[in-house]
Design an enzyme around this catalytic site. Structure first.
Site, short mmCIF file in Angstrom:
data_model
loop_
_atom_site.label_atom_id
_atom_site.label_comp_id
_atom_site.label_asym_id
_atom_site.label_seq_id
_atom_site.Cartn_x
_atom_site.Cartn_y
_atom_site.Cartn_z
N ASP A 10 -27.90 -2.76 -43.51
CA ASP A 10 -28.46 -4.10 -43.32
C ASP A 10 -29.60 -4.35 -44.30
O ASP A 10 -30.36 -3.44 -44.63
CB ASP A 10 -28.96 -4.23 -41.88
CG ASP A 10 -29.19 -5.68 -41.49
OD1 ASP A 10 -28.67 -6.58 -42.18
OD2 ASP A 10 -29.90 -5.90 -40.49
N GLY A 11 -29.72 -5.60 -44.76
CA GLY A 11 -30.88 -6.02 -45.52
C GLY A 11 -30.65 -6.29 -46.99
O GLY A 11 -31.61 -6.54 -47.73
N ASN A 12 -29.40 -6.28 -47.44
CA ASN A 12 -29.14 -6.53 -48.87
C ASN A 12 -29.65 -7.90 -49.31
O ASN A 12 -30.31 -8.03 -50.34
CB ASN A 12 -27.63 -6.45 -49.15
CG ASN A 12 -27.09 -5.04 -49.05
OD1 ASN A 12 -27.84 -4.08 -49.12
ND2 ASN A 12 -25.78 -4.93 -48.90
N GLY A 13 -29.31 -8.92 -48.52
CA GLY A 13 -29.68 -10.28 -48.90
C GLY A 13 -31.19 -10.47 -48.91
O GLY A 13 -31.74 -11.08 -49.83
N SER A 55 -18.38 -7.28 -41.35
CA SER A 55 -18.01 -7.56 -39.97
C SER A 55 -17.13 -8.80 -39.86
O SER A 55 -17.07 -9.62 -40.79
CB SER A 55 -19.27 -7.75 -39.11
OG SER A 55 -19.88 -9.00 -39.40
N ASN A 58 -19.15 -11.78 -40.43
CA ASN A 58 -19.56 -12.05 -41.81
C ASN A 58 -18.68 -13.09 -42.49
O ASN A 58 -19.09 -13.69 -43.49
CB ASN A 58 -19.55 -10.76 -42.63
CG ASN A 58 -20.70 -9.84 -42.32
OD1 ASN A 58 -20.62 -8.63 -42.52
ND2 ASN A 58 -21.80 -10.38 -41.81
N ARG A 61 -20.28 -16.50 -43.19
CA ARG A 61 -21.31 -16.70 -44.21
C ARG A 61 -20.80 -17.69 -45.26
O ARG A 61 -19.60 -17.99 -45.32
CB ARG A 61 -21.67 -15.37 -44.86
CG ARG A 61 -22.40 -14.42 -43.91
CD ARG A 61 -22.96 -13.22 -44.63
NE ARG A 61 -23.77 -12.40 -43.74
CZ ARG A 61 -24.49 -11.36 -44.12
NH1 ARG A 61 -24.51 -11.01 -45.41
NH2 ARG A 61 -25.19 -10.66 -43.26
N SER A 186 -25.01 -5.00 -33.19
CA SER A 186 -24.25 -6.04 -33.89
C SER A 186 -22.74 -5.83 -33.82
O SER A 186 -22.03 -5.92 -34.83
CB SER A 186 -24.71 -6.12 -35.36
OG SER A 186 -26.05 -6.55 -35.43
#
Length: 250
Positions: A10-13, A55, A58, A61, A186
């Site tokens: 998690d946290g790429n963006g 996921s 996702n 998005r 999640s």
């Protein structure tokens, strides 16, 4: 040592946005982190590593981000195949893969087939995956088998149900790691992680390194896994096991 580690990457963006970059650059950096972690897993002899790659949620998005992710995935498969073969990594994919673009799935299925005989770490990619979908799908197939007379409901167990999951041939995770500071599952491996040890850290996935994996394992090794028993019961069983191992060794 844990046998199976699962990671929510998690946290790429947010990593990219903090640097004034488009979110896609974060996903590109995240691919490099995957390479480091897979290499580390092989070096320490980990048997199974599951990565929450994409996921079912996702898909909601922005289309530009989803398309970029699919493109990155396809490129990474082609680029990294020689190194995966060199390291002896075996690839397995779980999820509703019918939703993936045909070009991506074709490359992925070829990679699964090509690495099937490898004996190193088994890398499980959760693609278009959601745990509720998985459990419902397992229940549906179970109902079909029951209707066909293949299942005796009177002797059905949790172990029998597990064989209908996408991870049927894989032991449940011992340790689940999530990056970025978020503290939730999640919709990831809800059945399989019933007794997994959970480890959350504030680093975004692109900043996650080998040492972070080692620290997570060290934290896991300091914990006492009781599985509903008391600490005294666990320690007694462990003492008996150690004594038994010593007798076998002698």
């Amino acid at each position: 040592m844990p046998e199976h580690i699962a990671i929510i990457m998690d946290g790429n963006g947010r990593w990219a946005q903090q640097r004034g970059l488009d979110r896609v650059y974060g996903h590109k950096a995240g691919v490099d982190t995957v390479k480091r972690v897979v290499e580390a897993a092989g070096e320490i002899g980990l048997h199974y590593l599951t990565l929450y790659t994409f996921s079912l949620e996702n898909w909601n998005r922005p289309k530009t981000e989803v398309d970029a992710l699919m493109g990155l995935m396809a490129d990474a498969i082609v680029r990294e195949t020689p190194e995966l073969m060199k390291q002896g990594v075996r690839i397995k994919v779980i999820g509703e893969t019918e939703d993936l673009p045909e070009a991506v799935w074709q490359k992925m299925s070829n990679l699964v087939e090509q690495t099937a005989g490898n004996k190193g770490v088994t890398l499980i990619l959760a693609l278009s995956y959601g745990s509720r979908w998985e459990i419902v799908e397992a229940a549906r197939r179970l109902a079909e088998d029951y209707k066909a007379g293949k299942v005796d409901a009177s002797v059905f167990t949790e172990g029998n149900f597990s064989r209908y999951l996408t991870t049927a041939d894989v032991p449940d995770p011992d340790l689940l790691v999530r990056t970025s500071g978020e503290c939730r599952l999640s919709n990831f491996l809800l059945w399989q992680c019933a007794y997994a040890e959970l480890y959350f850290l504030d680093k975004f996935w692109p900043d996650f390194g080998k040492e972070d994996l080692y620290l997570a394992i060290r934290n896991y090794q300091r914990r006492e896994r009781r599985f509903g028993m008391t600490g005294e019961q666990v320690r007694k069983e462990e003492s008996i096991r150690i004594q038994g191992d010593g007798q076998v060794a002698e």
